[in-house]
Motif scaffolding. Structure first.
Motif, PDB file in Angstrom:
ATOM      1  N   MET A   1     -54.070   2.240 -27.100  1.00  0.00           N
ATOM      2  CA  MET A   1     -53.263   1.120 -26.611  1.00  0.00           C
ATOM      3  C   MET A   1     -54.220  -0.250 -26.599  1.00  0.00           C
ATOM      4  SD  MET A   1     -51.004   0.772 -23.227  1.00  0.00           S
ATOM      5  CE  MET A   1     -49.791   2.128 -23.643  1.00  0.00           C
ATOM      6  N   PRO A   2     -53.805  -1.376 -26.901  1.00  0.00           N
ATOM      7  CA  PRO A   2     -54.657  -2.626 -26.615  1.00  0.00           C
ATOM      8  C   PRO A   2     -54.505  -2.868 -25.167  1.00  0.00           C
ATOM      9  CG  PRO A   2     -52.915  -2.804 -28.388  1.00  0.00           C
ATOM     10  CD  PRO A   2     -52.609  -1.587 -27.797  1.00  0.00           C
ATOM     11  N   LEU A   3     -55.742  -3.777 -24.728  1.00  0.00           N
ATOM     12  CA  LEU A   3     -55.657  -4.089 -23.357  1.00  0.00           C
ATOM     13  C   LEU A   3     -54.678  -4.952 -23.207  1.00  0.00           C
ATOM     14  CD1 LEU A   3     -57.157  -3.878 -20.590  1.00  0.00           C
ATOM     15  CD2 LEU A   3     -58.604  -5.768 -21.375  1.00  0.00           C
ATOM     16  N   LEU A   4     -54.386  -5.930 -23.996  1.00  0.00           N
ATOM     17  CA  LEU A   4     -53.275  -6.801 -23.854  1.00  0.00           C
ATOM     18  C   LEU A   4     -52.477  -6.848 -25.117  1.00  0.00           C
ATOM     19  CD1 LEU A   4     -52.272  -9.287 -22.216  1.00  0.00           C
ATOM     20  CD2 LEU A   4     -53.857 -10.781 -23.698  1.00  0.00           C
ATOM     21  N   ASP A   5     -51.068  -6.698 -24.864  1.00  0.00           N
ATOM     22  CA  ASP A   5     -50.296  -6.760 -26.012  1.00  0.00           C
ATOM     23  C   ASP A   5     -49.284  -7.727 -25.887  1.00  0.00           C
ATOM     24  OD1 ASP A   5     -49.165  -5.795 -28.354  1.00  0.00           O
ATOM     25  OD2 ASP A   5     -48.148  -4.165 -27.642  1.00  0.00           O
ATOM     26  N   VAL A   6     -48.869  -8.774 -26.519  1.00  0.00           N
ATOM     27  CA  VAL A   6     -47.884  -9.824 -26.591  1.00  0.00           C
ATOM     28  C   VAL A   6     -46.892  -9.658 -27.485  1.00  0.00           C
ATOM     29  CG1 VAL A   6     -47.528 -12.233 -26.164  1.00  0.00           C
ATOM     30  CG2 VAL A   6     -49.634 -11.471 -25.300  1.00  0.00           C
ATOM     31  N   ASN A   7     -45.659  -9.364 -27.350  1.00  0.00           N
ATOM     32  CA  ASN A   7     -44.506  -9.253 -28.176  1.00  0.00           C
ATOM     33  C   ASN A   7     -43.376 -10.181 -28.040  1.00  0.00           C
ATOM     34  OD1 ASN A   7     -45.229  -6.687 -29.666  1.00  0.00           O
ATOM     35  ND2 ASN A   7     -45.566  -5.898 -27.724  1.00  0.00           N
ATOM     36  N   HIS A   8     -43.155 -10.875 -29.239  1.00  0.00           N
ATOM     37  CA  HIS A   8     -42.008 -11.788 -29.420  1.00  0.00           C
ATOM     38  C   HIS A   8     -41.947 -12.616 -28.279  1.00  0.00           C
ATOM     39  CE1 HIS A   8     -41.495  -9.142 -32.635  1.00  0.00           C
ATOM     40  NE2 HIS A   8     -41.188  -7.963 -31.988  1.00  0.00           N
ATOM     41  N   SER A  67     -42.274  -9.913 -24.077  1.00  0.00           N
ATOM     42  CA  SER A  67     -42.963  -8.894 -22.939  1.00  0.00           C
ATOM     43  C   SER A  67     -44.608  -9.533 -23.105  1.00  0.00           C
ATOM     44  CB  SER A  67     -42.835  -7.687 -23.420  1.00  0.00           C
ATOM     45  OG  SER A  67     -43.380  -7.173 -24.509  1.00  0.00           O
ATOM     46  N   ILE A  68     -45.250  -9.327 -22.026  1.00  0.00           N
ATOM     47  CA  ILE A  68     -46.674  -9.271 -22.070  1.00  0.00           C
ATOM     48  C   ILE A  68     -47.192  -8.133 -21.399  1.00  0.00           C
ATOM     49  CG2 ILE A  68     -48.728 -10.889 -21.341  1.00  0.00           C
ATOM     50  CD1 ILE A  68     -46.873 -13.092 -21.101  1.00  0.00           C
ATOM     51  N   HIS A  69     -47.667  -7.107 -21.947  1.00  0.00           N
ATOM     52  CA  HIS A  69     -48.273  -5.975 -21.577  1.00  0.00           C
ATOM     53  C   HIS A  69     -49.643  -5.845 -21.379  1.00  0.00           C
ATOM     54  CE1 HIS A  69     -44.173  -4.209 -22.548  1.00  0.00           C
ATOM     55  NE2 HIS A  69     -44.360  -3.555 -21.671  1.00  0.00           N
ATOM     56  N   PHE A  70     -50.106  -5.937 -20.070  1.00  0.00           N
ATOM     57  CA  PHE A  70     -51.570  -5.753 -19.732  1.00  0.00           C
ATOM     58  C   PHE A  70     -52.003  -4.389 -19.173  1.00  0.00           C
ATOM     59  CE2 PHE A  70     -54.922  -6.841 -16.412  1.00  0.00           C
ATOM     60  CZ  PHE A  70     -55.932  -6.764 -17.258  1.00  0.00           C
ATOM     61  N   ASP A  71     -52.845  -3.905 -19.693  1.00  0.00           N
ATOM     62  CA  ASP A  71     -53.341  -2.528 -19.389  1.00  0.00           C
ATOM     63  C   ASP A  71     -52.139  -1.705 -18.872  1.00  0.00           C
ATOM     64  OD1 ASP A  71     -54.954  -0.513 -18.730  1.00  0.00           O
ATOM     65  OD2 ASP A  71     -55.584  -1.154 -16.775  1.00  0.00           O
ATOM     66  N   GLY A  72     -50.752  -1.676 -19.836  1.00  0.00           N
ATOM     67  CA  GLY A  72     -49.663  -0.884 -19.645  1.00  0.00           C
ATOM     68  C   GLY A  72     -48.446  -1.503 -18.662  1.00  0.00           C
ATOM     69  N   GLN A  73     -48.648  -2.522 -18.000  1.00  0.00           N
ATOM     70  CA  GLN A  73     -48.013  -3.120 -17.212  1.00  0.00           C
ATOM     71  C   GLN A  73     -47.493  -4.602 -17.798  1.00  0.00           C
ATOM     72  OE1 GLN A  73     -50.363  -3.345 -13.420  1.00  0.00           O
ATOM     73  NE2 GLN A  73     -48.730  -2.108 -12.637  1.00  0.00           N
ATOM     74  N   ASP A  74     -46.024  -4.864 -17.855  1.00  0.00           N
ATOM     75  CA  ASP A  74     -45.294  -5.999 -18.214  1.00  0.00           C
ATOM     76  C   ASP A  74     -45.553  -7.176 -17.013  1.00  0.00           C
ATOM     77  OD1 ASP A  74     -43.888  -7.972 -19.606  1.00  0.00           O
ATOM     78  OD2 ASP A  74     -42.110  -6.591 -19.652  1.00  0.00           O
TER      79      ASP A  74
END
Length: 339
Positions: A1-8, A67-74
């Motif tokens: 899982m990426p450390l930071l995951d930005v979606n749409h 969403s902006i997921h950082f270390d699993g948290q939005d």
């Protein structure tokens, strides 16, 4: 899982004449210790993207979707109190102008101690010792003396080193640098970027570098995003994009570099200017400035005018361009006919 995951990610500004969409469907990710560059002209949405990551968009701006997921948290769903634990602690930001960031009436030491005590339960003495070590890490001469000085007593390069030291105070996982060398001369720019790169490599810190300088991006980052009118239009490995840009806009940015022009001749430039966000062209926002909207046979690609391009994969890159999609389709069909 990426450390930071930005979606749409969608960001809008509520104005009297209606909402203006500053970011449209922005998606990207960042691994731990990875260095990502975000490039584009002024008004492309680079800084808005950076501020969105920490939910620092000032009203009337707001995150409208995604969403902006950082270390699993939005982060978009966090309370202000929970976000304060992330800001400055796990994600730090370096702004363009250090004189606008530093408080002119507090000494450097007071500002660094205040930052530490806001996030940790430590004494002023312990905080001052940590601040001194961070100033040593950023190679400021006579660091103990600098703690008692005020921002106006330091040069521009030293102030930017102080900002980097403050960003590193709490050992963050990610540093967001929004054009950190804009106000500095060329020599100091190189020193600051070399320092930032060295510190990120030493401490395995992820870096998001916002800039319009493709030369800096090519030297510092591993992956890059190219933004235009609030949308990502090309992303992939930095070297691959620099050496073989796919999108006409990316090609235009690279061709506009001084070293790409013949000595003594005018610099290359992209015709026109970035469109206003409240009056975007239909279809591909770049089509009024694009030199490839017409095919070699003289016909016009109507899709460029009528349809927002989706992403296609070219090599290790993703590109939002009808022309590139058309070229890839032509390459695919003969290959299938041979089989």
């Amino acid at each position: 899982m990426p450390l930071l995951d930005v979606n749409h990610l969608d960001v809008r500004f509520a104005l009297r004449r209606g909402d203006v969409q500053a970011l449209r469907d922005v998606s990207f990710s960042l691994e731990r210790g990875e260095r990502l560059g975000i490039v584009g002209e002024s008004g492309a949405g680079k800084s808005v993207a950076a501020f969105s990551l920490l939910n620092l968009i000032a009203k009337p701006g707001y995150i409208a979707g995604g969403s902006i997921h950082f270390d699993g948290q939005d982060l978009t769903q966090m309370s202000d109190r929970a976000l304060r634990h992330v800001r400055g602690h796990r994600m730090s930001m370096i702004f363009q102008d250090p004189m606008m960031t530093l408080n002119p009436v507090l000494s450097i030491g007071e500002q660094m101690v205040e930052c530490l005590k806001a996030h940790r339960r430590i004494s002023s003495r312990e905080a001052r010792a940590i601040a001194l070590r961070k100033l040593e890490h950023v190679q400021i001469p006579s660091p103990s003396a600098r703690l008692d000085q005020y921002p106006h007593e330091l040069s521009g390069g030293m102030r930017q080193r102080v900002i980097i030291a403050i960003a590193l105070l709490l050992d963050p996982d990610i540093i967001i640098a929004d054009e950190p060398t804009t106000a500095l001369d060329v020599t100091i720019q190189a020193e600051i970027m070399a320092l930032l790169l060295e510190l990120c490599e030493q401490h395995n810190v992820g870096l998001i570098l916002i800039t319009h300088d493709l030369g800096v991006v090519s030297q510092v980052t591993q992956r890059m995003l190219v933004m235009y009118a609030g949308r990502v239009i090309e992303q992939g490995p930095t070297r691959e994009i620099i050496n073989d840009p796919q999108h006409p806009y990316t090609q235009g940015l690279i061709n506009a570099l001084p070293q790409m022009a013949t000595p003594g001749s005018r610099l290359n430039q992209i015709p026109g200017s970035m469109p206003s966000l409240d009056n975007l062209p239909t279809g591909c926002a770049f089509h009024p400035r694009c030199g490839f909207i017409d095919r070699a046979d003289g016909t016009t690609r109507r899709a460029c005018i009528d349809e927002v391009p989706g992403f296609v994969t070219s090599g290790n890159c993703r590109v939002a361009c009808h022309m590139v999609a058309e070229m890839l389709e032509r390459e695919r069909i003969p290959a299938e006919e041979i089989r």
